[in-house]
Every structure is written in structure tokens, then in C-alpha cells.
Motif scaffolding. Structure first.
Motif: not given
Length: 489
Positions: A220-244
Motif C-alpha cells: 500500500i505504501v509502494t502503491a501510494a508512492a507510484a500513484l503520487d509520482a504518476r508512475v501509474v496513472t491508470d490502475v487497470h492498465a497492464p504494467t508489462g511486468t514479467p512473471d517471474p
């Protein structure tokens, strides 16, 4: 003859001046040292010559004093001692004071000059007055729900009122009866030795003084930092993160416990607690911005008091990118008290504004005259209001469709985040189960409570431990109690 009289008078005057100077030296210059001398029994006898003032929960005393008829006359007694020990602490004639008994000792013992109706410089106020009263912010229904929920398992629960910062519940388990330490003698010494050598450490206040890896609740802290910094602008958009996810600069692959985390959105990652997405976002946010957000929530603050001292929650300030990724998901050497994680939930519930937590509502004289009241104060602006609103939506989704379904309350809006924190050598220790969340009654303007639960649960099998399974039901019972209207004492 007259000369002899004059000499005798002069000698007498010199002796008188020397006597007065010595008296002044003893009574003024050395007064504090002599008062503090262990051989001086007057201070100790005076301290226990009168009943100690009471600590109150919803207007009812949870402490008392017993006349022993001994030299140290009055001993401390406790009502529901194990239930309230993490709040009151102990007041022992042998081992001193802790927690509220210590932080408000001057009021409770009657030595505070604030208890006198006369100014301290008047010279007319007595040195010791009847012990005053200390009213706490604790609500007994929430305290009992948390205590029953832990049921003796190692762990802690903290509940806050987001709008004010009041501590509504503060439970550490297993607990102890502080009354067994009140007096003197061999029985008290035996009890002290037994409590301090017990494997479960019942005298450790896990809610305030123990720090744990917060695991996925830190997302939740990391998500808050990402949203405040506009690293994420659409929470429903794919992030392109691989797994693993390959940890930066290493050959180590970070896996997920959940399915479907490849290229997942932030909303999905919060709902099902995808490690990979939040670890990558932590790296993209960067160390300085993540640290700035974590500090606004209370991390790395060595001076937090409620008024009892709170252990410093920690996030490293100098991390390589791979360690930053792990810290962003509450691992590496990130550690937090349960109070700290309740503050995280409280900031989300409070539109991003974090109220400074406090445990003492007011102090009063023995006759009920108000001595002091704790005001509401802002601790920090932890995030932008828009970010807090978006996080509330994501946390509600966790409870309604994700890993926190066990925290749901019919007819109320509940937001939460589960966490299962690895620890120990090679992460082989029994994981800690976490849940943080908040609840708002139907039709209410704002959430009534924010809560953090951690369960060590060393007796459970490793595969059975999860924040949603072990901690969320406890949080639900505490939040349910909080949603019942407070009718006062």
C-alpha cells in the motif's frame, strides 16, 4: 572583658553563617542528589503512602490501589490485568513503571505540579497531592474483540480512529497480569523471573515495541508512492511486468504465490498480492520517492510517542536496485510495528492525511478537575487525496473480490490488504500473517476505524498461514465492534 565578648560574638556569628551556608548547600544545592540517593527512604515511603490515581477506559477504572498495612502502604491493583496490560503497563514497588503507568507517572502519583490549584512558585502548594486520573482513548468492546481474536497466539492488534488518531484498541498476545509485580518480596521476584524467561515473552509489547517484516501490507505504501509520482496513472492498465520478475542487477527471479500476475495491472496486483508488479513499481518510483512516502507514513521516526515510546519502524535508506525491489514488497530489512501499519491504513482512510496517534484522552485531578487534554494533531500528509481515494477503491476490491474476503462485513464498506511475511534464515521461519484495513458504516461520511493485525502463529503449519486466513477474521471482529455506536460509559 569587652574584647573577649566581641571575639566570642564574632566567632558565634561565623559559626552561624557557616551553619546557614551548610543548610543551604544541603537543602538547595544537594537536594536533588540527596532525594535520589537510594538510601533516602523518605521519597519511597511518601510515594506509596497514598493511593495511586486510576487509569480509565471509557470512564471506568481498570486500576486501583490496595492498602497492605505495610511500610510501603499502597500497592497497585488491576482489573482485567492481561486485557489491558499492553495499555497500562505495570507500576511495581520493586521494578518501577512502564507504558502509561510510566508516561503519566507524575499525574498518577500526585507529584505533578499541574494537579495543584496554586501555582508552583507560590510556596503554598504541598509537595504531593492525591493521585490524578488518566483517561485513555481505548474502547473496551474493541479491546475485548482483539484479545479474544488472538486467543493467546503470539501477535498484536492496533485499531485507530482515522479522523482523530485515537488509539481504540491496543492488544499484545500472549499477555500477563501486571498485578503480580506490584509489591515486594520473594513472590514478586519469582513472578518477574518467570515472566522474563517465558519463551513467549508475555511482557513484550508486540503492538508498540516489536517490529516485523510487513510483507505485502507494505505494498500500500509502494502503491501510494507510484500513484503520487504518476508512475501509474491508470490502475487497470497492464504494467508489462514479467512473471517471474528478474531482480535488477542479479540472476535472481522473484516469483508470485498468486496466479495471473504476468503483465498484471496495479488493481489486480493489489487484489491478489502480486510481488512482481509492486517490486517493479518500487524500482521505477526510485529510492528517494519511496523513502519520502514511507517517512510520511511514519517509517524511520525514532521519536514517536503515544505517549508511551514506540519502536522505530525501519526502511533502509541506501539500497541497490534489487534490494529496493524487495523493500517495496515489505521484505529485505523493512520492518514495522503493528501501530505503524495501522497508521498506513489510517492514512488511506483519512484521505491521505495521517492524524498523530494518541492513547491518553485527558488527565484530571482526583476530584475530576481537568488537568490536560490531548488535541488532535496532523502527523503528516502521507499522500494526495486523489491517491487515497484510489487506494480505498483498490482495498475494497481486495475484500470484495480478492484475498481479504474474510474481513468483509455485511452492510459496511471494508477495505483491506493481506500480507504473509517471510523471515528467518533462508526465509524458512514460520511466516507472519498480516492484515491491515478500515471500515465505514453504511451512510457514514468517513471510516470509523483503521486496524492492523499480525499473527506469528508458530503452532500453525506453514501452508495454512496467510493474512486472509489468520489475521483478517480478527480484524473483522474488531471493525464490527467499532461500527457499533459508542454510547460512552
Amino acid at each position: 572583658m569587652t574584647a573577649y565578648i566581641r571575639r566570642a560574638a564574632a566567632l558565634s556569628l561565623v559559626l552561624l553563617v557557616a551553619l546557614l551556608a551548610n543548610a543551604a548547600r544541603v537543602q538547595v544545592l544537594q537536594a536533588d542528589r540527596l532525594d535520589g540517593n537510594p538510601a533516602n527512604r523518605r521519597t519511597v515511603l511518601s510515594r506509596y503512602a497514598e493511593p495511586r490515581g486510576d487509569i480509565l477506559v471509557e470512564g471506568r477504572p481498570v486500576t486501583g490501589s490496595k492498602d497492605t498495612g505495610q511500610l510501603l502502604r499502597y500497592e497497585r491493583t488491576y482489573t482485567d490485568g492481561p486485557l489491558y496490560a499492553p495499555v497500562t503497563g505495570h507500576a511495581s514497588q520493586t521494578y518501577g513503571t512502564t507504558l502509561v503507568e510510566d508516561a503519566e507517572d507524575a499525574v498518577l502519583s500526585g507529584t505533578s505540579p499541574r494537579l495543584s490549584p496554586l501555582p508552583p512558585w507560590s510556596g503554598l502548594a504541598p509537595g504531593r497531592r492525591p493521585g490524578g486520573r488518566v483517561a485513555t482513548t481505548i474502547r473496551s468492546a474493541l479491546q475485548q474483540a482483539a484479545y479474544r481474536g488472538l486467543a493467546g497466539r503470539r501477535g498484536a492488534v492496533v485499531a485507530l480512529e482515522p479522523s482523530s488518531g485515537r488509539v481504540l484498541a491496543l492488544v499484545s498476545s500472549p499477555s500477563y497480569d501486571p498485578g503480580v509485580l506490584s509489591g515486594t518480596g520473594s513472590e514478586v521476584a519469582t513472578a518477574w523471573a518467570r515472566l522474563n524467561t517465558a519463551p513467549d515473552r508475555p511482557m513484550l509489547n508486540r503492538a508498540l515495541r516489536e517490529t516485523y517484516p510487513p510483507g505485502s501490507t507494505f505494498k500500500i505504501v509502494t502503491a501510494a508512492a507510484a500513484l503520487d509520482a504518476r508512475v501509474v496513472t491508470d490502475v487497470h492498465a497492464p504494467t508489462g511486468t514479467p512473471d517471474p520478475y528478474p531482480l535488477p542487477g542479479t540472476r535472481t527471479l522473484l516469483p508470485n504465490e498468486a496466479n495471473g500476475c504476468a503483465d498484471a495491472s496495479l488493481a489486480y496486483a493489489i487484489r491478489w498480492s502480486c510481488n512482481t508488479v509492486l517490486a517493479r513499481l518500487g524500482v521505477e518510483v526510485g529510492q528517494s520517492r519511496l523513502l519520502r512516502t514511507a517517512r510520511a507514513f511514519g517509517f524511520n521516526d525514532p521519536d514517536l510517542r503515544i505517549p508511551s515510546r514506540v519502536a522505530r519502524s525501519h526502511i533502509d535508506t541506501d539500497m541497490s536496485p534489487d534490494r529496493l525491489a524487495l523493500s517495496a514488497i515489505g521484505q529485505y530489512d523493512t520492518r514495522a510495528t503493528p501501530l505503524q501499519m495501522a497508521m498506513v491504513a489510517s492514512a488511506v482512510a483519512g484521505d491521505g492525511e495521517l492524524a498523530r496517534p494518541y492513547l491518553v484522552e485527558s488527565t484530571a485531578t482526583a476530584g475530576g478537575g481537568l488537568v490536560g487534554r490531548t488535541p488532535r494533531r496532523t502527523y503528516a500528509r502521507a499522500m494526495e487525496p486523489s491517491t487515497a481515494r484510489r487506494l480505498r477503491e483498490l482495498m475494497v476490491d481486495v475484500v470484495e473480490r480478492g484475498s481479504g474476503s474474510n474481513a468483509g462485513i455485511e452492510g459496511a464498506e471494508v477495505g483491506g490488504k493481506t500480507g504473509t511475511a517471510q523471515h528467518g534464515m533462508g526465509n524458512q521461519g514460520t511466516p507472519y500473517a498480516w492484515f491491515i484495513g478500515w471500515a465505514r458504516a453504511a451512510g457514514a461520511a468517513r471510516p470509523a476505524v483503521a486496524v492492523a493485525v499480525v499473527v506469528e502463529d508458530a503452532a500453525a503449519r506453514r501452508e495454512e498461514i496467510s493474512g486472509g486466513g489468520s489475521a483478517a477474521p480478527i480484524a473483522r471482529s474488531v471493525m464490527e465492534a467499532a461500527l457499533v455506536p459508542d454510547r460512552g460509559p
